[in-house]
Design a protein around this motif. Structure first.
Motif, PDB file in Angstrom:
ATOM      1  N   THR A  68       7.105 -37.404 -30.719  1.00  0.00           N
ATOM      2  CA  THR A  68       6.407 -38.151 -29.681  1.00  0.00           C
ATOM      3  C   THR A  68       4.933 -37.776 -29.705  1.00  0.00           C
ATOM      4  OG1 THR A  68       6.985 -36.403 -28.140  1.00  0.00           O
ATOM      5  CG2 THR A  68       8.264 -38.428 -27.990  1.00  0.00           C
ATOM      6  N   PHE A  69       4.122 -38.693 -29.321  1.00  0.00           N
ATOM      7  CA  PHE A  69       2.711 -38.392 -29.141  1.00  0.00           C
ATOM      8  C   PHE A  69       2.239 -39.041 -27.849  1.00  0.00           C
ATOM      9  CE2 PHE A  69      -1.791 -38.355 -29.622  1.00  0.00           C
ATOM     10  CZ  PHE A  69      -2.027 -37.173 -30.295  1.00  0.00           C
ATOM     11  N   PRO A  70       1.559 -38.355 -26.983  1.00  0.00           N
ATOM     12  CA  PRO A  70       1.231 -36.923 -27.073  1.00  0.00           C
ATOM     13  C   PRO A  70       2.471 -36.048 -27.042  1.00  0.00           C
ATOM     14  CG  PRO A  70       0.713 -37.787 -24.905  1.00  0.00           C
ATOM     15  CD  PRO A  70       1.067 -38.950 -25.744  1.00  0.00           C
ATOM     16  N   PRO A  71       2.424 -34.907 -27.730  1.00  0.00           N
ATOM     17  CA  PRO A  71       3.614 -34.077 -27.826  1.00  0.00           C
ATOM     18  C   PRO A  71       4.059 -33.555 -26.473  1.00  0.00           C
ATOM     19  CG  PRO A  71       1.723 -33.020 -28.882  1.00  0.00           C
ATOM     20  CD  PRO A  71       1.268 -34.353 -28.440  1.00  0.00           C
ATOM     21  N   GLN A  72       5.328 -33.412 -26.369  1.00  0.00           N
ATOM     22  CA  GLN A  72       5.921 -32.887 -25.156  1.00  0.00           C
ATOM     23  C   GLN A  72       5.961 -31.364 -25.291  1.00  0.00           C
ATOM     24  OE1 GLN A  72       9.590 -34.810 -24.497  1.00  0.00           O
ATOM     25  NE2 GLN A  72      10.174 -33.517 -22.764  1.00  0.00           N
ATOM     26  N   ILE A  73       5.404 -30.667 -24.313  1.00  0.00           N
ATOM     27  CA  ILE A  73       5.284 -29.207 -24.461  1.00  0.00           C
ATOM     28  C   ILE A  73       6.651 -28.544 -24.320  1.00  0.00           C
ATOM     29  CG2 ILE A  73       4.117 -27.139 -23.640  1.00  0.00           C
ATOM     30  CD1 ILE A  73       1.825 -28.809 -24.024  1.00  0.00           C
ATOM     31  N   LEU A  74       7.307 -28.793 -23.194  1.00  0.00           N
ATOM     32  CA  LEU A  74       8.612 -28.172 -22.962  1.00  0.00           C
ATOM     33  C   LEU A  74       9.716 -29.184 -23.225  1.00  0.00           C
ATOM     34  CD1 LEU A  74       7.981 -26.204 -19.644  1.00  0.00           C
ATOM     35  CD2 LEU A  74       8.395 -25.226 -21.896  1.00  0.00           C
ATOM     36  N   PRO A  75      10.815 -28.747 -23.822  1.00  0.00           N
ATOM     37  CA  PRO A  75      11.939 -29.665 -23.989  1.00  0.00           C
ATOM     38  C   PRO A  75      12.565 -29.972 -22.622  1.00  0.00           C
ATOM     39  CG  PRO A  75      12.549 -27.455 -24.714  1.00  0.00           C
ATOM     40  CD  PRO A  75      11.096 -27.408 -24.364  1.00  0.00           C
ATOM     41  N   ASN A  76      13.101 -31.178 -22.477  1.00  0.00           N
ATOM     42  CA  ASN A  76      13.780 -31.523 -21.218  1.00  0.00           C
ATOM     43  C   ASN A  76      14.933 -30.569 -20.964  1.00  0.00           C
ATOM     44  OD1 ASN A  76      12.106 -33.682 -20.703  1.00  0.00           O
ATOM     45  ND2 ASN A  76      13.383 -35.100 -21.893  1.00  0.00           N
ATOM     46  N   GLN A  77      15.550 -30.218 -22.062  1.00  0.00           N
ATOM     47  CA  GLN A  77      16.702 -29.346 -21.965  1.00  0.00           C
ATOM     48  C   GLN A  77      16.662 -28.434 -23.192  1.00  0.00           C
ATOM     49  OE1 GLN A  77      20.337 -31.548 -22.082  1.00  0.00           O
ATOM     50  NE2 GLN A  77      21.555 -29.761 -21.538  1.00  0.00           N
ATOM     51  N   PHE A  78      16.845 -27.150 -22.984  1.00  0.00           N
ATOM     52  CA  PHE A  78      16.820 -26.234 -24.130  1.00  0.00           C
ATOM     53  C   PHE A  78      18.099 -26.384 -24.938  1.00  0.00           C
ATOM     54  CE2 PHE A  78      13.322 -24.484 -21.873  1.00  0.00           C
ATOM     55  CZ  PHE A  78      12.547 -23.859 -22.830  1.00  0.00           C
ATOM     56  N   LEU A  79      17.976 -26.997 -26.122  1.00  0.00           N
ATOM     57  CA  LEU A  79      19.157 -27.284 -26.932  1.00  0.00           C
ATOM     58  C   LEU A  79      19.477 -26.114 -27.853  1.00  0.00           C
ATOM     59  CD1 LEU A  79      18.347 -30.972 -27.971  1.00  0.00           C
ATOM     60  CD2 LEU A  79      19.987 -30.220 -26.245  1.00  0.00           C
ATOM     61  N   PHE A  80      20.273 -25.202 -27.367  1.00  0.00           N
ATOM     62  CA  PHE A  80      20.703 -24.102 -28.215  1.00  0.00           C
ATOM     63  C   PHE A  80      21.590 -24.620 -29.345  1.00  0.00           C
ATOM     64  CE2 PHE A  80      19.327 -21.861 -24.489  1.00  0.00           C
ATOM     65  CZ  PHE A  80      18.779 -20.706 -24.994  1.00  0.00           C
ATOM     66  N   SER A  81      22.112 -25.816 -29.146  1.00  0.00           N
ATOM     67  CA  SER A  81      22.987 -26.402 -30.162  1.00  0.00           C
ATOM     68  C   SER A  81      22.234 -26.662 -31.469  1.00  0.00           C
ATOM     69  CB  SER A  81      23.574 -27.709 -29.638  1.00  0.00           C
ATOM     70  OG  SER A  81      22.528 -28.575 -29.266  1.00  0.00           O
ATOM     71  N   ASN A  82      20.901 -26.721 -31.414  1.00  0.00           N
ATOM     72  CA  ASN A  82      20.137 -26.887 -32.653  1.00  0.00           C
ATOM     73  C   ASN A  82      20.473 -25.797 -33.657  1.00  0.00           C
ATOM     74  OD1 ASN A  82      18.851 -29.112 -31.698  1.00  0.00           O
ATOM     75  ND2 ASN A  82      16.939 -28.071 -31.156  1.00  0.00           N
ATOM     76  N   TYR A  83      20.652 -24.600 -33.122  1.00  0.00           N
ATOM     77  CA  TYR A  83      20.935 -23.471 -34.009  1.00  0.00           C
ATOM     78  C   TYR A  83      22.303 -23.623 -34.671  1.00  0.00           C
ATOM     79  CZ  TYR A  83      16.718 -21.154 -32.514  1.00  0.00           C
ATOM     80  OH  TYR A  83      15.398 -20.851 -32.301  1.00  0.00           O
ATOM     81  N   ALA A  84      23.236 -24.184 -33.929  1.00  0.00           N
ATOM     82  CA  ALA A  84      24.551 -24.441 -34.517  1.00  0.00           C
ATOM     83  C   ALA A  84      24.447 -25.556 -35.545  1.00  0.00           C
ATOM     84  CB  ALA A  84      25.554 -24.803 -33.430  1.00  0.00           C
ATOM     85  N   GLU A  85      23.599 -26.546 -35.229  1.00  0.00           N
ATOM     86  CA  GLU A  85      23.492 -27.700 -36.115  1.00  0.00           C
ATOM     87  C   GLU A  85      22.878 -27.323 -37.466  1.00  0.00           C
ATOM     88  OE1 GLU A  85      21.674 -32.134 -35.825  1.00  0.00           O
ATOM     89  OE2 GLU A  85      22.150 -31.105 -33.950  1.00  0.00           O
ATOM     90  N   VAL A  86      21.858 -26.472 -37.423  1.00  0.00           N
ATOM     91  CA  VAL A  86      21.243 -26.054 -38.683  1.00  0.00           C
ATOM     92  C   VAL A  86      22.241 -25.228 -39.487  1.00  0.00           C
ATOM     93  CG1 VAL A  86      20.158 -23.898 -37.934  1.00  0.00           C
ATOM     94  CG2 VAL A  86      19.074 -25.248 -39.698  1.00  0.00           C
ATOM     95  N   TRP A  87      23.091 -24.517 -38.767  1.00  0.00           N
ATOM     96  CA  TRP A  87      24.169 -23.750 -39.394  1.00  0.00           C
ATOM     97  C   TRP A  87      25.101 -24.675 -40.184  1.00  0.00           C
ATOM     98  CZ3 TRP A  87      23.319 -18.730 -37.752  1.00  0.00           C
ATOM     99  CH2 TRP A  87      24.162 -17.762 -38.295  1.00  0.00           C
ATOM    100  N   ASP A  88      25.322 -25.889 -39.665  1.00  0.00           N
ATOM    101  CA  ASP A  88      26.191 -26.834 -40.354  1.00  0.00           C
ATOM    102  C   ASP A  88      25.526 -27.438 -41.585  1.00  0.00           C
ATOM    103  OD1 ASP A  88      28.163 -26.463 -38.533  1.00  0.00           O
ATOM    104  OD2 ASP A  88      27.579 -28.163 -37.253  1.00  0.00           O
TER     105      ASP A  88
END
Lengths: 304, 305
Positions: A68-88
């Motif tokens: 997105t532009f302008p960039p969003q500073i904070l995520p709406n929700q902290f997605l810890f699942s990203n770490y699991a996803e990169v693991w996959d």
């Protein structure tokens, strides 16, 4: 002579610019000076901190929030699942264990060979010692680029291409580490081992029971630097490792961010980057004292 | 036993032999390693630099042909040299000054200073590949943080990694971000400056600025020299950023020397040619180091004794 020379960097009255002016009338200007310094430090601190924070924040965003532009500073929700996803998507555990295997074995090797070598240079007097020491010092000047090609050929002859041996074995020796150990061991009083010698102790006993226990701080320093060096190394693994299952974290990270050209999942790339930073950060937090000290002894004593 | 031994030449000789054996025993693992993986390869590389070799067929001895090709026929050799020198000439003074300034500030005894120190070390802790990945996104023309800031203050967006004219600035910014180790060396140096010198300067009525130039900088000169040399050597060998961030582009604007050497060796399999390129690098680094020590060494202030 070669005592480790600083309580480096930890709260001692500053001798530098703003400090130390005479009291009373200059109190106000001192305060003003401090305020200015504080402002400058904050500015620099923001520049240092923001990219790092940005990486951490990105690793918790969703793909839409990344693009997105302008960039969003904070995520709406902290997605810890990203770490699991990169693991996959990539074998993170594999990368991690490869990096750890290489960094830990090489560090142990360097600690052993460097402390033995340092002992030889610092505590034993024998013909040829100074010549060998000079040879050691001069090898510290050789750029890696000169070594990488013949070393690759050597690894190929040994059948070590796509093998962690290629990352570990050439790294088991360090001229810099030996130099560091020597500098420290020179500062240990001779009398300590003379007593042992009278008792009939051989050099190996003296090394292992008297000198090494005294060397704990410098061993910690050397361990931190060696570990970080191997953990972060990129060029050499890039040359000798291509098999996916043998990649170290930097190699895996580099491959992951190059692989997808369009719509790179930057949130996942950043998550992997964070994974690669964490161990180093942890080591730094635990061993900050030794890290700073190491730069001091090796840097300054080497220069002056 | 020891005092008696000094009166007995035989025993003394035996001890000497023992000492020598012990000395070589302790140094042998490291020495063997250096011989096998550093000095050996170094000599091998010198020989390779005189050959033409594609790694498949046996190497062919060509004498100094590789060096002739590089200097006379290879445009990219000159491009990569120019790129590297240009990068170095700005990056080294820039980081040197920034690191010194940061160290001076971090040496102050003011509130919150240890927190600041931790923050300033942070980039030095970030592995090279992770920091390159991170900056790649910050420099992104469309969604990057940097262009957002420019946009925010009303400046036009910049094609940080796409425009050949601009890309080097991106690399300089990254260099500026990684001043950590240099800064720590300066900090350590500042601690070695005798307190009495500042007191003497204050008695003479020197202000902070004057103290910086009359006391701090001269006292720090060996450290500055050290950082300069190390900085030059490291900067000249920059690889990771050029390889990952821009792949040498756009239009070879970031074709750094070691990257070009790497490509010759491992992408185009011109092993002999790449070896000779690496020896040119070695020579440049050596000459640079010697030149700096010769020309600046005398101006450096060393403590007596």
């Amino acid at each position: 002579m070669n005592t480790i020379s600083t309580e480096a960097v930890q709260g001692r009255p500053a001798a530098g610019l703003g400090a130390g002016t005479s009291p009373m009338g200059t109190e106000r200007s001192r305060l003003l000076g401090n305020l200015g310094a504080w402002g400058l430090l904050s500015l620099g601190g923001i520049i240092m901190l923001v990219p790092f924070l940005w990486m951490v924040l990105m690793s918790f965003k969703s793909l839409d929030e990344v693009y997105t532009f302008p960039p969003q500073i904070l995520p709406n929700q902290f997605l810890f699942s990203n770490y699991a996803e990169v693991w996959d998507q990539v074998p993170v555990a594999r990368f991690f264990s490869n990096s750890a295997t290489v960094a830990i074995s090489a560090t142990l090797g360097v600690l052993l060979t460097s402390s033995l070598g340092g002992y030889s240079f610092a505590r034993i007097d024998y013909p040829g010692r100074n010549t060998i020491f000079l040879l050691y010092l001069s090898t510290m000047m050789i750029p890696f680029a000169v070594i990488m090609i013949p070393l690759f050929v050597q690894m190929r002859m040994l059948g070590w291409i796509n093998s962690l041996y290629a990352l570990i074995v050439p790294g088991l020796f360090s001229a810099w580490g030996t130099f560091l150990m020597r500098q420290f061991m020179m500062g240990i009083p001779k009398e300590l081992e003379e007593a042992a010698e009278i008792d009939g102790c051989g050099h190996f006993r003296i090394y292992s029971t008297i000198i090494m226990p005294l060397c704990k701080p410098v061993l910690a320093t050397l361990a931190i630097f060696t570990f970080m060096g191997f953990w972060n190394d990129f060029l050499w693994p890039l040359i000798v490792i291509s098999s996916r299952d043998l990649k170290t974290l930097p190699l895996g990270l580099a491959g992951f961010q190059q692989k997808v050209a369009l719509n790179t999942p930057w949130h996942l790339v950043m998550a992997l980057a964070v994974v690669s930073v964490l161990p180093i950060l942890l080591i730094f937090i635990i061993g900050q004292k030794y890290y700073v000290r190491g730069i001091v002894t090796s840097g300054l004593k080497g220069a002056a | 036993m020891a005092p008696i031994a000094t009166f007995m030449p035989d025993a003394a000789r035996r001890r000497r032999v023992q000492r020598t054996l012990a000395g070589y025993f302790f140094i042998s693992p490291g020495l063997l390693g250096l011989a096998l993986f550093l000095v050996g390869p170094l000599i091998y590389s010198l020989w390779l630099s005189l050959t033409e070799w594609d790694i498949i067929s046996p190497p062919v001895f060509v004498g100094l042909e590789n060096f002739r090709t590089a200097f006379l026929d290879d445009k990219l050799f000159w491009v990569s040299l120019y790129v590297t020198v240009r990068y170095t000439l700005v990056a080294v003074p820039l980081t040197l000054i920034a690191a010194l300034a940061a160290a001076l500030l971090l040496d102050l005894n003011i509130r919150g200073i240890s927190g600041f120190r931790a923050i300033y070390y942070l980039p030095a802790m970030t592995p090279a590949v992770a920091s390159v990945v991170l900056w790649r996104w910050i420099f992104n023309s469309e969604f990057g943080l940097l262009n957002y800031i420019l946009d925010f203050v009303g400046l036009p967006k910049v094609e940080w990694l796409i425009s050949a004219d601009v890309v080097m600035y991106s690399f300089w910014i990254m260099a500026l971000w990684s001043i950590g180790p240099m800064m720590i060396i300066f900090l350590a140096g500042l601690h070695g400056v005798p307190r009495t010198l500042y007191e003497a300067a204050e008695v003479d009525g020197a202000n902070a600025w004057r103290k910086l130039w009359a006391v701090t900088i001269p006292q720090l000169s060996p450290v500055i020299l050290f950082n300069l040399v190390i900085g030059l050597i490291n900067t000249f060998q920059v690889f990771t950023a050029g390889y990952l961030l821009t792949a040498g582009g756009p239009k070879n604007a970031t074709l750094f020397y070691v990257l070009y050497t790497y490509r010759n060796a491992f992408e185009w399999l011109k092993m002999g040619y790449a070896a000779s390129l690496s020896w040119v690098l070695f020579a440049i680094v050596m000459v640079m180091t010697i030149f700096i020590f010769r020309s600046l060494g005398r101006a450096v202030h060393y403590e007596a004794g």
